[in-house]
Structures are given as structure tokens and as C-alpha cells.
Design an enzyme around this catalytic site. Sequence first.
Site, PDB file in Angstrom:
ATOM      1  N   GLU A   1       0.893  -1.159   0.000  1.00  0.00           N
ATOM      2  CA  GLU A   1       0.000   0.000   0.000  1.00  0.00           C
ATOM      3  C   GLU A   1       0.925   1.201   0.000  1.00  0.00           C
ATOM      4  OE1 GLU A   1      -1.137   3.074   1.024  1.00  0.00           O
ATOM      5  OE2 GLU A   1      -1.710   2.383   3.021  1.00  0.00           O
TER       6      GLU A   1
ATOM      7  N   CYS B   1      -1.407   8.453   4.078  1.00  0.00           N
ATOM      8  CA  CYS B   1      -1.474   8.119   2.647  1.00  0.00           C
ATOM      9  C   CYS B   1      -2.798   8.583   2.050  1.00  0.00           C
ATOM     10  CB  CYS B   1      -1.293   6.626   2.459  1.00  0.00           C
ATOM     11  SG  CYS B   1      -2.345   5.683   3.549  1.00  0.00           S
TER      12      CYS B   1
HETATM   13  P1  NAP Z   1       9.606   3.609   3.277  1.00  0.00           P
HETATM   14  O1  NAP Z   1      10.831   4.376   3.056  1.00  0.00           O
HETATM   15  O2  NAP Z   1       8.934   3.052   2.096  1.00  0.00           O
HETATM   16  O3  NAP Z   1       9.976   2.420   4.295  1.00  0.00           O
HETATM   17  C1  NAP Z   1       9.014   1.470   4.757  1.00  0.00           C
HETATM   18  C2  NAP Z   1       9.741   0.190   5.195  1.00  0.00           C
HETATM   19  O4  NAP Z   1      10.235  -0.496   4.035  1.00  0.00           O
HETATM   20  C3  NAP Z   1      10.933   0.425   6.072  1.00  0.00           C
HETATM   21  O5  NAP Z   1      11.046  -0.655   6.989  1.00  0.00           O
HETATM   22  C4  NAP Z   1      12.090   0.418   5.100  1.00  0.00           C
HETATM   23  O6  NAP Z   1      13.226   0.082   5.812  1.00  0.00           O
HETATM   24  C5  NAP Z   1      11.658  -0.633   4.086  1.00  0.00           C
HETATM   25  N1  NAP Z   1      12.161  -0.371   2.730  1.00  0.00           N
HETATM   26  C6  NAP Z   1      11.991   0.774   2.029  1.00  0.00           C
HETATM   27  N2  NAP Z   1      12.553   0.664   0.816  1.00  0.00           N
HETATM   28  C7  NAP Z   1      13.077  -0.580   0.735  1.00  0.00           C
HETATM   29  C8  NAP Z   1      13.789  -1.288  -0.277  1.00  0.00           C
HETATM   30  N3  NAP Z   1      14.067  -0.729  -1.433  1.00  0.00           N
HETATM   31  N4  NAP Z   1      14.185  -2.541  -0.007  1.00  0.00           N
HETATM   32  C9  NAP Z   1      13.934  -3.113   1.180  1.00  0.00           C
HETATM   33  N5  NAP Z   1      13.258  -2.488   2.184  1.00  0.00           N
HETATM   34  C10 NAP Z   1      12.835  -1.243   1.970  1.00  0.00           C
HETATM   35  O7  NAP Z   1       8.521   4.444   4.071  1.00  0.00           O
HETATM   36  P2  NAP Z   1       8.635   5.393   5.351  1.00  0.00           P
HETATM   37  O8  NAP Z   1       9.997   5.361   5.965  1.00  0.00           O
HETATM   38  O9  NAP Z   1       7.516   5.020   6.207  1.00  0.00           O
HETATM   39  O10 NAP Z   1       8.372   6.834   4.786  1.00  0.00           O
HETATM   40  C11 NAP Z   1       9.018   7.357   3.654  1.00  0.00           C
HETATM   41  C12 NAP Z   1       7.985   7.794   2.646  1.00  0.00           C
HETATM   42  O11 NAP Z   1       7.006   6.768   2.441  1.00  0.00           O
HETATM   43  C13 NAP Z   1       7.176   8.988   3.068  1.00  0.00           C
HETATM   44  O12 NAP Z   1       7.844  10.177   2.790  1.00  0.00           O
HETATM   45  C14 NAP Z   1       5.909   8.790   2.269  1.00  0.00           C
HETATM   46  O13 NAP Z   1       6.038   9.327   0.989  1.00  0.00           O
HETATM   47  C15 NAP Z   1       5.725   7.317   2.174  1.00  0.00           C
HETATM   48  N6  NAP Z   1       4.770   6.735   3.138  1.00  0.00           N
HETATM   49  C16 NAP Z   1       3.616   6.214   2.695  1.00  0.00           C
HETATM   50  C17 NAP Z   1       2.742   5.628   3.595  1.00  0.00           C
HETATM   51  C18 NAP Z   1       1.478   5.001   3.150  1.00  0.00           C
HETATM   52  O14 NAP Z   1       0.586   4.872   3.970  1.00  0.00           O
HETATM   53  N7  NAP Z   1       1.369   4.528   1.946  1.00  0.00           N
HETATM   54  C19 NAP Z   1       3.038   5.564   4.931  1.00  0.00           C
HETATM   55  C20 NAP Z   1       4.242   6.085   5.365  1.00  0.00           C
HETATM   56  C21 NAP Z   1       5.095   6.647   4.445  1.00  0.00           C
HETATM   57  P3  NAP Z   1      14.699   0.414   5.327  1.00  0.00           P
HETATM   58  O15 NAP Z   1      14.658   1.666   4.527  1.00  0.00           O
HETATM   59  O16 NAP Z   1      15.435   0.499   6.587  1.00  0.00           O
HETATM   60  O17 NAP Z   1      15.074  -0.764   4.498  1.00  0.00           O
END
Ligand code: NAP
Length: 533
Positions: free
Chosen positions: A271, A308
Site C-alpha cells: 500500500e 497516505c
Molecule cells: P519507506 O521508506 O517506504 O519504508 C518502509 C519500510 O520499508 C521500512 O522498513 C524500510 O526500511 C523498508 N524499505 C523501504 N525501501 C526498501 C527497499 N528498497 N528494499 C527493502 N526495504 C525497503 O517508508 P517510510 O519510511 O515510512 O516513509 C518514507 C515515505 O514513504 C514517506 O515520505 C511517504 O512518501 C511514504 N509513506 C507512505 C505511507 C502510506 O501509507 N502509503 C506511509 C508512510 C510513508 P529500510 O529503509 O530500513 O530498508
Amino acid sequence: IPPLSSMTLTGNHLIAGREAAPHSHTFNATNPTTSEKLDPVYGDATHAEADEALQAAEAAFDALRLATPETRAALLDAIADEITALGDALLERAHAETALPMARLTGERGRAIGQCKLFAALIREGSWAEARVDHAIPDRQPLPKPDVRRVMMPLGPVVVFGASNFPFAIGVVGTDTVCALAAGCPVVVKGHPAHPGTCEMMGRAVENALRKVGLPAGCFSLLHGKGNDIGTTLVKHPLTQAVGFTGSLRGGRALMDVAAARPTPIPVYAEMGSVNPVFVLPGALKERASKIAEAYVGSVTMGVGQFCTNPAIVLGIMGPDLQQFISSSAALATKVAPQTMLHSGICQAYGAGTAVWQTIKGLELAGQSETPPSSDATQAACRIFTTTLDVLENNEELNREVFGPCSIITECPTLDDLLRYANKLEGQLTATIHGTVEDLREYAPLVRVLEKKVGRIIFNGFPTGIEVCPSMHHGGPYPAASHSFFTSIGTASIYRFVRPVCYQGFPEEALPELLQDANPRGAMRIVDGEIKR
Ligand code: NAP
């Protein structure tokens, strides 16, 4: 079992009941309000630890899936009790790690506990498993009909990535973990590195609950990690059968690609968020432009815009009523005090994203928090922009999520222009319409377009604040989510972690309980084409 409220955090990975101290790539949580580092030290789980967690999950799979629904429901109830027992210590740690206000965290903890109880009730009742029974007709002509029965069965070990913005309700014991355990799937969680202490407390709640109900410790592991390595390793592991993820499009897409490239591909239920367009129609604007503006700015700034479902793009037909809506929204934005975001990475991404927008010709900053944000306190200002439809259509970056308290109000010349924009939308979690009943009649073609583009359509409300209930759909066509059929919130989310198994010609006593003629649970089933209990 020690009471969790007096728990001292260790920084350990929790691997099937075994404590494993962090020893590589260590990191601390940071209080986003003060930039203070929080103890203890956490670290990246190793490949061997990932393997140990998944081997234990596979070994525990039969015990969990063959346990009675009462036992699995008792596990979920026990998890709810253990979360409650964590008391204020849980709220305080989560507040220190995320800066989310205590009142919000208290409400979210209630939602997490409620989810445990909701899924416990779901599996006790049994109808969710969609049992179908077709009795044999041995004398059917020209060929006899065999006895055929089908029911949902769990997939196996599930890897869960918790979200940064919902440390309880979409975290270690969030909706993904709870519905996977309810279905009978062991879970390995990759904790979010922004709130590892909260993750540890929630992980210990699950460990304690497993001990209480006598299910194997291998049903649950929590591994910490910062950087993509541990998450990628878990998704690649041959014993992983499915993945639940909430986060960025970049992260979700990367994990979808890793899963698709495995020798045996597996589903990644990601999601990933969206811009959630809001259409304010002329009748509604004439009736209540200021009231809608109030609710809109409230929705944009709720949780510092870190949802989101944030309403990031608003569209209306140009004219004096839309102008009034814009000036009311801009005035309200100036009064919004800057607030602390979840972590510095999200705050920097917000600053950079809105800074890029401000270089776009034809996009105006209509109003922003008059108090400047403090970068020391990881704060973000509310920013409301205005533009015209041609600028929105010609600048792709305006149609991409910038996570935070910002939104763009767009003036459109005619209904046809609104429809053209709607037709070009990428998949969205939600779309919202503000209108009168007459508006809805006149703009019915807009609803017909949105049905093809989004997971949830809201009338005269706002998309933030998601009800956890059987009819909720929180998903949508790509890139909002990886599979538009599935929801990550509400009881239907359990279908992500099961698949149908069909039995042909089996004797009664060898069938799963839900397929036996006696139907001892009284579950709703389709029997010889008829829906009944
Ligand atoms: P994220 O960067 O996507 O990370 C979520 C989880 O996935 C973390 O545990 C991260 O850990 C892991 N991850 C991310 N990229 C990865 C990859 N390429 N390979 C393996 N693991 C990966 O999300 P976030 O830290 O919560 O927030 C960053 C951005 O996500 C926000 O700025 C926003 O745009 C978006 N967001 C969206 C939602 C939603 O509800 N859809 C919620 C929160 C955030 P590691 O990076 O440590 O591997």
C-alpha cells in the site's frame, strides 16, 4: 512472564523466542522533537538471523494453521491484553520516537487492540473462509457429479514491513500481522527503523501472548534493520510466501520487483499512497465554501499530513465560489502552527518536495503557517497552493505524493476538463466529491470515471480517518497499491494471506471442519448453490 509495563528495552532482535543482541550496523532511535538519541542501540539483523526466523516460522506453520480457530482467536485476544498491559510506557516511548501527540497515540492503540478483537471474532465465526460445498450426484446423466468442496487456507510464513506513520495500527502488531496470524500464517516483522523501541515493546507483547496460549514461539519474530538489506533478504528467502508492506512507492515497488524475480515469485501486498483528489462541485461551493475549507485544512494538517489518504489535490470549476474557498483555505493555513514530523528523512523530503513545486511557473503559494517551522524540532509548515488545470496536467511532479501538510487547489474551466483530468488519473486509494444531490446527478459521469480509478469514493467527507470494518477497502489500482483487489485495512485484508483449496471426493471426517455437512461453527457457506448457515 514479567509485566511489560516495567520492561527495559534491550535492542535485541526477537527470533522465535530467542534474544539476539545487535552486532552490526548499529543505530539508535532519534527523538524528532529534540534530536536526542534514544537508548538502547539497535542493529541490522544478519542473513543468518533472517534465515533462522523463517526456518522457525516454517516449522511453526502446521501448529498454527491446524490449531483450532478458538486457539488462534485466544492468541489475538492475549495480544490485545498484552498491549493494554504495556500501559503508558508504550505511549511514552512511541511519543518520544515519533512525536505523534499522546491523544493520537492513545486512539491508535485503541485501534490496534480493536483490530485484534475484530479478527478474533471473525475467525471464531468462520464465514470469512468462504466455504463452498457441492454434494455429489452419483446418478447424474450423462456423467455423475463428484463431491467438490472448497475453503480458504493460509499461505505460510508472511513478512511484514510496518509503516512509519502508524506505529501501532500498521506496525509490528498492526493489521498485516494480526490478519496473517488470524489466517494461520506465522509472521516475521521487519521493524521500522524510526521507532525500534516501540517495535520491541509490541514484539514482546506477541511473544508473551504466544507463551500464554501455548503456540510455538516460531509463529513470530521481529528483526530490526536500517537500510534495505535485511528487508530484501527476507523477501528473497525461499520460505517466505507473501509480504505485507505500507510505505513509499519506491520501497513498495522495489520489493515487488524483488519478489517477482525470485525463482518462485510471491505476492507483495504493498500500500503505497496517492494524491487522493477532491472534487468540489458548484452546488456545494455555493452552499458552504467556508465550511468545506475548514474541514479540508483540518484533513490536510491532521497528523502533520502524514497519511497516505491526505487530500493533496483539490479541483473545482473556476468562479467566485471557488475563489472564496481558496481564500478561506489560505487564511486557515496561516493559523496552523508548524508541527514535528515523524523523522528527519520525511521532513527533508517534505521540504524538498514543496521547494520543487515552488519553482513551477503557474503554481502559487496561497497560504502557509505564519509561524516559521523549526528545523531543530523537525517541523513542517502547512502550505496550500493554487494553480490552473493546464499547469497541473503539464507538470507530472504535482501529481505525485509529497508526504506532509500540503495541498494544491486547482481551477478548472468546465466539467469536461474535470472529466479529462479524472480520466488521466493514475490509480488512487481514494477520491472525494463535495456536492449537493443535484450536483451528484449532473456530475454522474465523474463518479463513473472515478469507479475505474480509485479504491474508495467519499461523498461530502474527507479521506483521512479510516474506519476499520468489514466493508472498508483501503487499496486501489497501481501505483496506489500493488493488487487492486485487496485491502490492507478491515476484515477483508485477511484474503491477502490465504488461498482456496478444493477437495474432491473426500469422506466427511477427513474434511476440514468448515466443509463438514454438520457445519458445527454455523458459518455462512454456499451449499449446492444456496447461501446459508
Ligand atoms: P519507506 O521508506 O517506504 O519504508 C518502509 C519500510 O520499508 C521500512 O522498513 C524500510 O526500511 C523498508 N524499505 C523501504 N525501501 C526498501 C527497499 N528498497 N528494499 C527493502 N526495504 C525497503 O517508508 P517510510 O519510511 O515510512 O516513509 C518514507 C515515505 O514513504 C514517506 O515520505 C511517504 O512518501 C511514504 N509513506 C507512505 C505511507 C502510506 O501509507 N502509503 C506511509 C508512510 C510513508 P529500510 O529503509 O530500513 O530498508
